[in-house]
Design a protein around this motif. Sequence first.
Motif, PDB file in Angstrom:
ATOM      1  N   UNK A  13     -13.487  -5.618 -93.425  1.00 39.16           N
ATOM      2  CA  UNK A  13     -12.368  -5.118 -92.424  1.00 39.16           C
ATOM      3  C   UNK A  13     -10.930  -5.240 -93.568  1.00 39.16           C
ATOM      4  N   UNK A  14     -10.515  -4.201 -93.289  1.00 34.29           N
ATOM      5  CA  UNK A  14      -9.334  -3.313 -94.637  1.00 34.29           C
ATOM      6  C   UNK A  14      -8.343  -4.233 -94.021  1.00 34.29           C
ATOM      7  N   UNK A  15      -7.689  -4.520 -93.148  1.00 32.97           N
ATOM      8  CA  UNK A  15      -7.024  -4.527 -92.149  1.00 32.97           C
ATOM      9  C   UNK A  15      -5.287  -3.573 -92.381  1.00 32.97           C
ATOM     10  N   UNK A  49      -7.609   0.792 -91.281  1.00 29.22           N
ATOM     11  CA  UNK A  49      -6.110   0.999 -90.080  1.00 29.22           C
ATOM     12  C   UNK A  49      -6.894   2.197 -89.442  1.00 29.22           C
ATOM     13  N   UNK A  50      -6.314   2.554 -88.034  1.00 22.41           N
ATOM     14  CA  UNK A  50      -6.724   3.690 -87.022  1.00 22.41           C
ATOM     15  C   UNK A  50      -6.198   5.171 -87.520  1.00 22.41           C
ATOM     16  N   UNK A  51      -4.862   5.038 -88.408  1.00 23.29           N
ATOM     17  CA  UNK A  51      -4.756   6.143 -88.964  1.00 23.29           C
ATOM     18  C   UNK A  51      -4.990   6.469 -89.829  1.00 23.29           C
ATOM     19  N   UNK A  52      -6.142   5.892 -90.384  1.00 23.83           N
ATOM     20  CA  UNK A  52      -7.637   7.067 -91.700  1.00 23.83           C
ATOM     21  C   UNK A  52      -8.813   7.242 -90.779  1.00 23.83           C
ATOM     22  N   UNK A  71     -13.157  -0.010 -85.659  1.00 27.37           N
ATOM     23  CA  UNK A  71     -11.514  -0.049 -85.965  1.00 27.37           C
ATOM     24  C   UNK A  71     -11.760  -1.658 -86.158  1.00 27.37           C
ATOM     25  N   UNK A  72     -10.596  -1.853 -85.755  1.00 24.47           N
ATOM     26  CA  UNK A  72      -9.739  -2.433 -86.149  1.00 24.47           C
ATOM     27  C   UNK A  72      -9.627  -3.819 -84.629  1.00 24.47           C
ATOM     28  N   UNK A  73      -9.239  -3.355 -83.607  1.00 26.95           N
ATOM     29  CA  UNK A  73      -8.391  -3.182 -82.695  1.00 26.95           C
ATOM     30  C   UNK A  73      -8.951  -2.594 -81.194  1.00 26.95           C
ATOM     31  N   UNK A  74      -8.918  -2.887 -80.094  1.00 25.50           N
ATOM     32  CA  UNK A  74      -8.694  -1.854 -79.522  1.00 25.50           C
ATOM     33  C   UNK A  74      -8.057  -2.107 -77.588  1.00 25.50           C
ATOM     34  N   UNK A  75      -7.424  -1.104 -77.036  1.00 28.23           N
ATOM     35  CA  UNK A  75      -7.071  -2.019 -75.803  1.00 28.23           C
ATOM     36  C   UNK A  75      -7.971  -2.208 -75.478  1.00 28.23           C
ATOM     37  N   UNK A  76      -7.743  -3.014 -74.319  1.00 27.92           N
ATOM     38  CA  UNK A  76      -8.581  -3.616 -72.865  1.00 27.92           C
ATOM     39  C   UNK A  76      -8.618  -2.688 -71.765  1.00 27.92           C
ATOM     40  N   UNK A  96     -16.225   6.403 -83.589  1.00 28.79           N
ATOM     41  CA  UNK A  96     -16.253   4.893 -84.072  1.00 28.79           C
ATOM     42  C   UNK A  96     -17.901   3.974 -83.719  1.00 28.79           C
ATOM     43  N   UNK A  97     -18.230   3.538 -85.039  1.00 25.95           N
ATOM     44  CA  UNK A  97     -19.583   2.851 -84.657  1.00 25.95           C
ATOM     45  C   UNK A  97     -19.424   0.988 -83.764  1.00 25.95           C
ATOM     46  N   UNK A  98     -18.434   0.879 -84.770  1.00 21.80           N
ATOM     47  CA  UNK A  98     -17.887  -0.442 -84.466  1.00 21.80           C
ATOM     48  C   UNK A  98     -16.443  -1.169 -84.664  1.00 21.80           C
ATOM     49  N   UNK A  99     -15.815  -2.576 -83.734  1.00 20.93           N
ATOM     50  CA  UNK A  99     -14.420  -2.302 -83.408  1.00 20.93           C
ATOM     51  C   UNK A  99     -14.778  -4.221 -83.803  1.00 20.93           C
ATOM     52  N   UNK A 100     -13.441  -4.877 -84.253  1.00 24.31           N
ATOM     53  CA  UNK A 100     -13.252  -5.719 -83.876  1.00 24.31           C
ATOM     54  C   UNK A 100     -13.031  -6.087 -83.071  1.00 24.31           C
ATOM     55  N   UNK A 101     -13.427  -7.389 -82.545  1.00 23.91           N
ATOM     56  CA  UNK A 101     -12.547  -7.767 -80.638  1.00 23.91           C
ATOM     57  C   UNK A 101     -11.918  -9.411 -81.707  1.00 23.91           C
TER      58      UNK A 101
END
Length: 259
Positions: A13-15, A49-52, A71-76, A96-101
């Motif tokens: 998680x690059x934050x 981050x999203x921009x990468x 990604x590190x987040x997504x919208x509900x 994307x394979x994963x997203x942290x939530x």
Amino acid sequence: MADVKRRPLMAGNWKMNLNHLEAIALVQKLAFSLTEKQLEEVEAAVLPPFTDIRSVQTLVDGDRLLIKYGAQDLSAHPSGAYTGEISGAMLAKLGCSFVTVGHSERRQYHNESDALVNAKVKAALANEITPILCVGEGLDIREKGEHVEYTLAQLDGGLAGLTPAEVEKVVVAYEPVWAIGTGKTATPEDAQEVIGAIRAQLAKTQGESTAQAVRVLYGGSVKAGNVAAIMAQPDIDGALVGGASLDADEFTRLVRLGL
Ligand SMILES: O=C(CO)COP(=O)(O)O
């Protein structure tokens, strides 16, 4: 059921670190250092981050790399008037394979509730992205000795309304807030205590075979120097790594030690 084999997962998680050019350089280095065999045995993922993400996608697709990303987040929400948000469908389109939530930083700085986290888990699954559901207690809760029940309540909240088949597609990450970015790692026994309780709770709520299938990671000041002892615990299937994932050599060592 002690012989169930879950594939280890090391996720970085690059934050809010590294721009898209730095992202390309880091992923190239990882790909150069890790062998195909290592990446078949241990699943390795970066969460920039999203921009990468578009740049990482282009590199991974172009060179057919075995490194996964997310990604590190997504919208509900699926789409619409939600300024600044990114949908699951957009992330799926980027491979994307994963997203942290529900990362603790989002719960803390963006007031994310268990209900919102639950909606985001569902949004990820609806787009065939594996949610990495983050749970874990703060120092005050730990000092009161309530860390297990607190973390299990977050787990139940995050998974509310999911079928066992859906829960099997989720990765859970136990990240005690007091161990994040502080250099204070939970001892392997501390981590196993809560992660064992997470698996027992999954067995109770979802059934034993689902509980045995779900991968549960530990996160919080994980480094190459302490990952082996953490991975030696019976219920820990990998790590969600912050700071140490920003250094290609260190993250490479972590992935190699992930077996
Ligand atoms: O929050 C984390 C990963 O999501 C852990 O961060 P650190 O590894 O920097 O402690």
